[in-house]
Design a protein around this motif. Structure first.
Motif, PDB file in Angstrom:
ATOM      1  N   ILE A 285       0.837  -1.207   0.000  1.00  0.00           N
ATOM      2  CA  ILE A 285       0.000   0.000   0.000  1.00  0.00           C
ATOM      3  C   ILE A 285       0.869   1.254   0.000  1.00  0.00           C
ATOM      4  N   LYS A 288       1.406   3.704  -2.907  1.00  0.00           N
ATOM      5  CA  LYS A 288       0.502   4.815  -3.215  1.00  0.00           C
ATOM      6  C   LYS A 288       1.206   6.153  -3.065  1.00  0.00           C
ATOM      7  N   SER A 291       2.550   8.522  -5.843  1.00  0.00           N
ATOM      8  CA  SER A 291       1.658   9.380  -6.620  1.00  0.00           C
ATOM      9  C   SER A 291       1.399  10.664  -5.862  1.00  0.00           C
ATOM     10  N   HIS A 294      -1.603  10.908  -3.636  1.00  0.00           N
ATOM     11  CA  HIS A 294      -1.715  10.072  -2.442  1.00  0.00           C
ATOM     12  C   HIS A 294      -0.559  10.282  -1.468  1.00  0.00           C
ATOM     13  N   ASP A 297      -1.720   9.735   2.068  1.00  0.00           N
ATOM     14  CA  ASP A 297      -2.641   8.621   2.239  1.00  0.00           C
ATOM     15  C   ASP A 297      -2.489   8.021   3.645  1.00  0.00           C
TER      16      ASP A 297
END
Length: 419
Positions: A285, A288, A291, A294, A297
């Motif tokens: 995860i 992410k 990006s 994100h 996140d």
């Protein structure tokens, strides 16, 4: 000529006003109970009189709950209620005899019912908040170091009082209700918390909002972290921010001034299973974060905190052996290091080589130093473990680790930095 005032009664040799029927008399009693000798010689009838005043005054609060227009007329009743609670609070200080007398009169049940009425009013009058706080202080004192009182407080207060108070906007109310919860908890009652996870999660949230408050902190470290079943159930239901808070406190417990005890080790081995299995399942995860959409996140940041916990757990010799043979952990860490390294090399992002982070550096952002912590974890998992050392070699992990490091050209003798 005015009628003569009734002579004062005696509290085992100490002059006190009698009968106890007004604010002045209550205040006098409250002051008297600041001294241990007065607490130890107080007759039970005193507490019956205080309870009678409390019950009578609570009727005005009940009326205000039914008719909100009556809230503005609560001043005198709230004064009496506050002083009743102060008097009872003081009487219970280090005095089990008074705790038992007050408990036997069902004062605890009356106090809890009244506190729940305070919450129902949903107003922020200072006089109401003061009565609210004093009521909670009384419950905390009547339960302090008295198992029978703790049982009665728990019976009346759980779960409604904690659900009503732990998320209250007033910091003191949160602190005092946390004190009651901490004082009342034991191994049996911890099982009841597993069925009322919202209370446990409210404690985590209280610590988030008030990290300086000792009671939520002590509930988590001295009770919650001793129950792997509760921690596992909480973790599944909490938000990612709450998970980070819990993981931070787990780290604090591991690296604290006092080492984990023999009783702590089996519990933390269970925690290690939860942390390692969750990391193995969810670690990708963190990709992410490559990006721009994100970069903050919360799920990825919580996963990064899992890595931090694993680093500290593998630095503990009692936990290291278990994690060194945890299925798939080493392979997943090496694989993730490779993915992060490639992602950072291909594009400019949070894992790019343009920002070198030293493993020993001060990490203010949880995403910073992620690669260094992956390498630290690999090193810990390989410590005095030939099988894991060979496995890293088979996975081409050594060239990957070397390629993840850069030499400082201006200071070739310096330690390697992590890119």
């Amino acid at each position: 000529m005015a009628a003569p005032r009734p002579p004062p009664a005696r509290l085992s040799g100490v002059m006190v006003p009698a009968p106890i029927q007004d604010l002045e008399a209550l205040r006098a009693l409250t002051a008297l109970f600041k001294e241990q000798r007065n607490r130890e010689t107080a007759p039970r009838t005193i507490f019956q009189r205080v309870l009678d005043i409390l019950k009578k005054s609570s009727q005005a609060v009940e009326l205000a709950c039914r008719d909100p227009s009556q809230v503005d007329h609560l001043a005198s009743s709230l004064q009496l209620i506050t002083e009743c609670f102060r008097c009872l609070r003081n009487a219970c200080i280090e005095c089990s005899v008074n705790q038992n007398s007050i408990r036997s009169l069902d004062t605890v049940g009356v106090a809890v019912d009244l506190i729940l009425l305070f919450r129902e009013l949903r107003v922020e009058q200072e006089s109401l908040l003061t009565a609210f706080r004093c009521g909670l202080q009384f419950l905390g004192n009547v339960a302090s170091r008295n198992e029978d009182s703790q049982s009665i407080v728990w019976m009346h207060a759980f779960p409604e009082l904690f659900l009503s108070c732990l998320n209250h906007p007033d910091k003191k109310i949160v602190a005092y209700s946390s004190m009651i919860l901490f004082t009342s908890l034991n191994s049996e009652r911890m099982k009841e918390l597993e069925e009322n996870l919202n209370i446990a999660i409210d404690v985590i949230e209280a610590h988030q909002k008030q990290p300086e408050s000792e009671w939520p902190f002590l509930i988590i470290t001295d009770h919650f972290l001793k129950s792997p079943e509760l921690v596992k159930a909480m973790y599944a239901k909490m938000s990612n921010q709450e998970r980070v808070t819990l993981l931070d406190l787990m780290i604090a417990k591991i690296v604290g001034d006092e080492p984990l005890t023999k009783d702590d080790i089996p519990v933390f081995l269970s925690h290690a299973e939860l942390i390692a299995s969750t990391f193995v399942d969810q670690c990708k995860i963190v990709l992410k974060l490559t990006s721009e959409q994100h970069t903050d996140d919360e799920e990825a940041l919580a996963t990064i905190r899992l890595l931090d916990v694993l680093c500290e757990m593998t630095a503990n010799t009692d936990l290291l052996g278990y994690l060194q043979v945890f299925p798939g952990l080493l392979e997943r860490v090496v694989d993730l290091l490779r993915l992060i390294h490639v992602a950072g090399s291909d594009t400019t992002n949070i894992f790019s080589t343009c920002a070198c982070i030293k493993a020993e550096g001060d990490i203010s952002n949880m995403a910073e130093g992620f690669k260094s912590h992956l390498i630290r974890l690999i090193g810990n998992l390989c410590y005095k473990n030939k099988d894991n050392q060979d496995k890293v070699n088979e996975l081409d992990g050594i060239p990957l680790i070397l390629d993840s490091c850069s030499m400082d050209d201006s200071n070739p003798s310096a330690s390697l930095g992590l890119c």
